[in-house]
Design a protein around this motif. Sequence first.
Motif, PDB file in Angstrom:
ATOM      1  N   MET A  35      -5.014 -12.174 -54.426  1.00  0.00           N
ATOM      2  CA  MET A  35      -5.993 -11.106 -54.331  1.00  0.00           C
ATOM      3  C   MET A  35      -6.060 -10.654 -52.879  1.00  0.00           C
ATOM      4  N   ARG A  36      -6.136  -9.343 -52.672  1.00  0.00           N
ATOM      5  CA  ARG A  36      -6.307  -8.785 -51.336  1.00  0.00           C
ATOM      6  C   ARG A  36      -7.663  -8.083 -51.301  1.00  0.00           C
ATOM      7  N   ILE A  37      -8.480  -8.438 -50.319  1.00  0.00           N
ATOM      8  CA  ILE A  37      -9.786  -7.789 -50.176  1.00  0.00           C
ATOM      9  C   ILE A  37      -9.886  -7.223 -48.770  1.00  0.00           C
ATOM     10  N   THR A  38     -10.175  -5.939 -48.679  1.00  0.00           N
ATOM     11  CA  THR A  38     -10.436  -5.307 -47.394  1.00  0.00           C
ATOM     12  C   THR A  38     -11.949  -5.180 -47.266  1.00  0.00           C
ATOM     13  N   ILE A  39     -12.495  -5.791 -46.216  1.00  0.00           N
ATOM     14  CA  ILE A  39     -13.945  -5.925 -46.072  1.00  0.00           C
ATOM     15  C   ILE A  39     -14.407  -5.220 -44.804  1.00  0.00           C
ATOM     16  N   ASP A  40     -15.459  -4.424 -44.927  1.00  0.00           N
ATOM     17  CA  ASP A  40     -16.037  -3.741 -43.768  1.00  0.00           C
ATOM     18  C   ASP A  40     -16.946  -4.702 -43.004  1.00  0.00           C
ATOM     19  N   ALA A  41     -16.311  -5.683 -42.361  1.00  0.00           N
ATOM     20  CA  ALA A  41     -17.024  -6.681 -41.558  1.00  0.00           C
ATOM     21  C   ALA A  41     -16.039  -7.269 -40.552  1.00  0.00           C
ATOM     22  N   PRO A  42     -16.540  -7.720 -39.399  1.00  0.00           N
ATOM     23  CA  PRO A  42     -15.647  -8.309 -38.395  1.00  0.00           C
ATOM     24  C   PRO A  42     -15.037  -9.614 -38.889  1.00  0.00           C
ATOM     25  N   ILE A  43     -13.894  -9.963 -38.346  1.00  0.00           N
ATOM     26  CA  ILE A  43     -13.141 -11.124 -38.809  1.00  0.00           C
ATOM     27  C   ILE A  43     -13.943 -12.428 -38.684  1.00  0.00           C
ATOM     28  N   ALA A  44     -14.770 -12.571 -37.667  1.00  0.00           N
ATOM     29  CA  ALA A  44     -15.549 -13.804 -37.500  1.00  0.00           C
ATOM     30  C   ALA A  44     -16.531 -13.987 -38.658  1.00  0.00           C
ATOM     31  N   SER A  98      -7.310  -8.936 -38.751  1.00  0.00           N
ATOM     32  CA  SER A  98      -8.252  -7.918 -38.310  1.00  0.00           C
ATOM     33  C   SER A  98      -7.596  -6.544 -38.403  1.00  0.00           C
ATOM     34  N   VAL A  99      -8.187  -5.647 -39.188  1.00  0.00           N
ATOM     35  CA  VAL A  99      -7.702  -4.267 -39.271  1.00  0.00           C
ATOM     36  C   VAL A  99      -8.170  -3.515 -38.035  1.00  0.00           C
ATOM     37  N   ASN A 100      -9.441  -3.684 -37.701  1.00  0.00           N
ATOM     38  CA  ASN A 100     -10.022  -3.225 -36.442  1.00  0.00           C
ATOM     39  C   ASN A 100     -11.257  -4.086 -36.190  1.00  0.00           C
ATOM     40  N   HIS A 101     -12.077  -3.767 -35.205  1.00  0.00           N
ATOM     41  CA  HIS A 101     -13.175  -4.667 -34.845  1.00  0.00           C
ATOM     42  C   HIS A 101     -14.287  -4.713 -35.894  1.00  0.00           C
ATOM     43  N   THR A 102     -14.250  -3.807 -36.876  1.00  0.00           N
ATOM     44  CA  THR A 102     -15.291  -3.814 -37.925  1.00  0.00           C
ATOM     45  C   THR A 102     -14.724  -3.964 -39.338  1.00  0.00           C
ATOM     46  N   ARG A 103     -13.423  -4.176 -39.451  1.00  0.00           N
ATOM     47  CA  ARG A 103     -12.814  -4.294 -40.789  1.00  0.00           C
ATOM     48  C   ARG A 103     -11.794  -5.437 -40.793  1.00  0.00           C
ATOM     49  N   THR A 104     -11.798  -6.205 -41.899  1.00  0.00           N
ATOM     50  CA  THR A 104     -10.924  -7.373 -42.030  1.00  0.00           C
ATOM     51  C   THR A 104     -10.201  -7.338 -43.367  1.00  0.00           C
ATOM     52  N   GLU A 105      -8.944  -7.767 -43.353  1.00  0.00           N
ATOM     53  CA  GLU A 105      -8.191  -7.918 -44.594  1.00  0.00           C
ATOM     54  C   GLU A 105      -8.061  -9.401 -44.895  1.00  0.00           C
ATOM     55  N   ALA A 106      -8.368  -9.793 -46.142  1.00  0.00           N
ATOM     56  CA  ALA A 106      -8.274 -11.187 -46.577  1.00  0.00           C
ATOM     57  C   ALA A 106      -7.286 -11.284 -47.727  1.00  0.00           C
ATOM     58  N   LEU A 107      -6.284 -12.153 -47.590  1.00  0.00           N
ATOM     59  CA  LEU A 107      -5.352 -12.454 -48.670  1.00  0.00           C
ATOM     60  C   LEU A 107      -5.738 -13.825 -49.205  1.00  0.00           C
ATOM     61  N   LEU A 108      -6.006 -13.912 -50.506  1.00  0.00           N
ATOM     62  CA  LEU A 108      -6.480 -15.152 -51.107  1.00  0.00           C
ATOM     63  C   LEU A 108      -5.595 -15.571 -52.267  1.00  0.00           C
ATOM     64  N   ALA A 109      -5.488 -16.889 -52.471  1.00  0.00           N
ATOM     65  CA  ALA A 109      -4.874 -17.461 -53.666  1.00  0.00           C
ATOM     66  C   ALA A 109      -6.003 -18.135 -54.432  1.00  0.00           C
ATOM     67  N   LEU A 110      -6.291 -17.640 -55.634  1.00  0.00           N
ATOM     68  CA  LEU A 110      -7.471 -18.087 -56.380  1.00  0.00           C
ATOM     69  C   LEU A 110      -7.122 -18.493 -57.798  1.00  0.00           C
ATOM     70  N   ASP A 111      -7.805 -19.521 -58.288  1.00  0.00           N
ATOM     71  CA  ASP A 111      -7.676 -19.855 -59.705  1.00  0.00           C
ATOM     72  C   ASP A 111      -8.728 -19.123 -60.520  1.00  0.00           C
ATOM     73  N   SER A 112      -9.790 -18.624 -59.876  1.00  0.00           N
ATOM     74  CA  SER A 112     -10.793 -17.813 -60.564  1.00  0.00           C
ATOM     75  C   SER A 112     -11.426 -16.854 -59.563  1.00  0.00           C
ATOM     76  N   TRP A 113     -11.513 -15.595 -59.947  1.00  0.00           N
ATOM     77  CA  TRP A 113     -12.055 -14.566 -59.051  1.00  0.00           C
ATOM     78  C   TRP A 113     -13.531 -14.782 -58.773  1.00  0.00           C
ATOM     79  N   GLN A 114     -14.236 -15.489 -59.671  1.00  0.00           N
ATOM     80  CA  GLN A 114     -15.672 -15.699 -59.497  1.00  0.00           C
ATOM     81  C   GLN A 114     -15.997 -16.471 -58.209  1.00  0.00           C
ATOM     82  N   ARG A 115     -15.039 -17.230 -57.718  1.00  0.00           N
ATOM     83  CA  ARG A 115     -15.297 -18.059 -56.535  1.00  0.00           C
ATOM     84  C   ARG A 115     -15.638 -17.231 -55.297  1.00  0.00           C
TER      85      ARG A 115
END
Length: 194
Positions: A114-123, A138-155
């Motif tokens: 799963m890839r999630i782009t989040i409007d929040a700083p990396i920290a 870090s996409v920029n100082h206010t946006r972060t991209e997260a690549l996850l390996a998940l067995d359930s999206w609810q987590r």
Amino acid sequence: MSVEAERRIAPSVHAVALGSIGDAVAAQEIVTFGYVDARENVSRRRVEPHRQVYIELRWYLLGWDLDREDWRIFRTDRISEFHSTGTRYEPRPLPADSAVAYLRSGLGETFHRMRITIDAPIAAVADALRHEDARLSSVNHTRTEALLALDSWQRVLPALSYLDSNFRIEAPPDMATDITQFARRLTAAVQAHD
């Protein structure tokens, strides 16, 4: 008492089950068991058990599925009617440096990317996703991209709700459908409450 640890709820696995799987791994014996996957499909499996892995509060079995002729990862709490057959097997080379590396790669039956782009700083994102297998950039100082390996999206839902930020999810079709359906149920629940 000088130390206290938090109590975290996790799927329970009986010690006898772990012991039986461990014995089969050590003896290199083919096993059979019933399995219920994340979508509640029930199947019977014949597996050459390779390793047990404990990661993120869950136990997994990594093995070669003889009927599917491929490596598979099984959540141990979803295994039932486990039996050793007494038939030995020759170990196969694992297509990763370790069982943990294979599990974290998301290549197993129960893990999805799963890839999630989040409007929040990396920290902030790193803190919110500290219990997940997430690769952050870090996409920029206010946006972060997260690549996850998940067995359930609810987590990831609690972490995303605590961030209180806008986000965009890219997920496999089945997972995207489940997330969309949950979003509709959540919206309907809030409207009904009003």
